[in-house]
Structure formats: C-alpha cells, structure tokens
Design an enzyme around this catalytic site. Structure first.
Site, PDB file in Angstrom:
ATOM      1  N   GLU A   1       0.878  -1.174   0.000  1.00  0.00           N
ATOM      2  CA  GLU A   1       0.000   0.000   0.000  1.00  0.00           C
ATOM      3  C   GLU A   1       0.914   1.222   0.000  1.00  0.00           C
ATOM      4  O   GLU A   1       1.600   1.495   0.983  1.00  0.00           O
ATOM      5  CB  GLU A   1      -0.899   0.005   1.237  1.00  0.00           C
ATOM      6  CG  GLU A   1      -1.817   1.220   1.311  1.00  0.00           C
ATOM      7  CD  GLU A   1      -2.510   1.352   2.662  1.00  0.00           C
ATOM      8  OE1 GLU A   1      -3.429   2.168   2.767  1.00  0.00           O
ATOM      9  OE2 GLU A   1      -2.110   0.654   3.623  1.00  0.00           O
TER      10      GLU A   1
ATOM     11  N   ASP B   1      -3.779  10.030   9.314  1.00  0.00           N
ATOM     12  CA  ASP B   1      -2.467   9.486   9.651  1.00  0.00           C
ATOM     13  C   ASP B   1      -1.886  10.090  10.919  1.00  0.00           C
ATOM     14  O   ASP B   1      -2.061  11.274  11.212  1.00  0.00           O
ATOM     15  CB  ASP B   1      -1.494   9.716   8.485  1.00  0.00           C
ATOM     16  CG  ASP B   1      -1.961   9.021   7.226  1.00  0.00           C
ATOM     17  OD1 ASP B   1      -2.209   7.811   7.295  1.00  0.00           O
ATOM     18  OD2 ASP B   1      -2.091   9.684   6.184  1.00  0.00           O
TER      19      ASP B   1
END
Length: 250
Positions: free
Chosen positions: A36, A47
């Site tokens: 990924e 994130d």
C-alpha cells in the site's frame, strides 16, 4: 513456520527515492503480499505523527504526484506479481479529474485505490473510474459508523473493504478484543473480503485478527523503522525485512 498475509504501507519517496525503493524491496523480502503506497499529502487527516512527518519531509523536496506514480511504476516493474494499492486523499484524485487520475494510476501498475476521505456512497465517481481502468476501489469502514451505514457499506458489493480497527489516527497501538472482532465480522457480512489495520505492529496483534481478514495491514510501524535506520540502505533493508517477518510469520 506459518505466514499471515500482510499488506505493508509505505510513503512514496520517504526518506529518499533510493531508501524508499530499498524499503519496498525489503517489505517484499520480509513477506508482504500487498504494498500500500501512499502519495505524500500536506494534510493527511487519517495518519498519525510518523506518517505525517514522512509526508512533510518528502513534500519539502518538491515531490509531486507524478514522482509518486513513477515510484510505483518502478516497483511494479520489479515486482509485477505483487499487487500495489495507492493510498491518498480526495483532493489529489479530484484535482486532475478522477477518471484521468485513475487512468494514470492504472498505467503505473496500481491494482486498487484507498482514498479514506471519499465516502463509498459519495465518491466523485471513483468506483466507476477504478472499474473502467481495471482497478478496485477499496472503501474504508470505521468503528464509529452507525450500524445502518455499516450494513449499507458491507452489502454494497465491494470486493474488498478496509476495516480501520479503531477510531482516530494511525500509529498508536490497537488492542484487539471481542469488539474488534465483532466489527470485522460486521464489515464482512455482505461477502466482501476485509483488510484489517490501524495500529498493527506485532505478531501478537496480527495473529489475533488473521483468521478474520483477507490480510493484516501495517503501516506506521514500517515508517518508524525506516526513520530509525536511514544511515544506509543496507541497515534500513535489514530492519524493515525483520519487522515485516515479525508481523507476518510465526
């Protein structure tokens, strides 16, 4: 020795082009079945600090979407049998046009798209553009979804769904408990294969969810490992390979 299917996350171009490529090779060597690859983004809302910092450092070099796609193409050329999923955010996909972006991604060797801030039922045409270009759109399911909405996603016919195993941002360790497994089963209720991640950093965690998912997803743990071993490509590769094996083999 048994192996758990692992989707390993890395940030394109981090910390340098050479070291990012060394990291990708090390992840494959360490047992990653899927890569990924995240295109660096200036406001990566899903994130945690490790990935945010990595994105900031790469962007400070003037790194572009074209650079990221070139990096992906290089990895795809070297490892054509390893599926690559492109992870990014909606504005990077929407700005050049969703169809145009998906066409470029597919040409670079991308097999699927993970765009967390494009909801499955309001995706600006992402699913259709992925299908048109031989890719899959992999929507994200979160524990905070209502039961009704989660069922709607789970029964929408997506081949794969990414199950974020807890709310919040990536990077913090996730405790796998009965609630986690119930959530995964809810995501899978419509027959979609499930990728489970967010805060996975050890074999203990991966073993706990492996029977319930198509693949275990780990990301921040690799970004942190890369950050800690930037002194040489050899040191970085050894550390990343060992970390991947720790998560996916037992």
């Amino acid at each position: 020795m048994q192996k758990i299917k692992l989707m390993a996350h890395l940030v394109a171009g981090y910390p340098t082009n050479e070291l990012a490529l060394a990291a990708a090779r090390a992840l494959v060597k360490g047992g990653a079945s899927i890569l990924e690859i995240q295109l660096p983004f200036s406001d990566p809302s899903a994130d945690g600090p490790a990935i945010q910092n990595a994105c900031t450092k790469v962007l400070s070099r003037g790194y572009t979407t074209a650079d990221g796609l070139s990096f992906i193409q290089q990895i795809h050329t070297e490892f054509p049998a390893v599926p690559i999923y492109l992870m990014s955010y909606g504005s990077l996909v929407y700005t050049p046009g969703v169809s145009a972006f998906c066409k470029r991604a597919a040409e670079a060797g991308v097999s699927g798209m993970i765009i967390p801030d494009l909801p499955f039922d309001c995706d600006e045409g992402l699913t259709a553009a992925c299908t048109e270009n031989g890719m899959v759109n992999i929507p994200v399911a979160a524990p905070g979804m209502s039961e009704e909405r989660l069922t709607k996603l789970a029964t929408a016919g997506f081949p794969y769904i990414y199950a974020a195993l807890r709310t919040g941002i990536t990077g913090t360790d996730t405790t796998i408990n009965d609630a986690t497994l119930r959530f995964i089963k809810s995501v899978a209720q419509g027959g979609s294969k499930v990728y489970g991640g967010f805060g996975i950093s050890s074999s203990v965690q991966s073993r706990a969810i492996a029977p319930y998912v198509e693949a275990v997803v780990a990301g921040s743990v690799f970004v942190r490992t890369i950050s800690e071993h930037q002194q040489s490509s050899e040191a970085l590769a050894a550390a990343v390979t060992e970390k991947a094996r720790n998560i996916c083999m037992f």
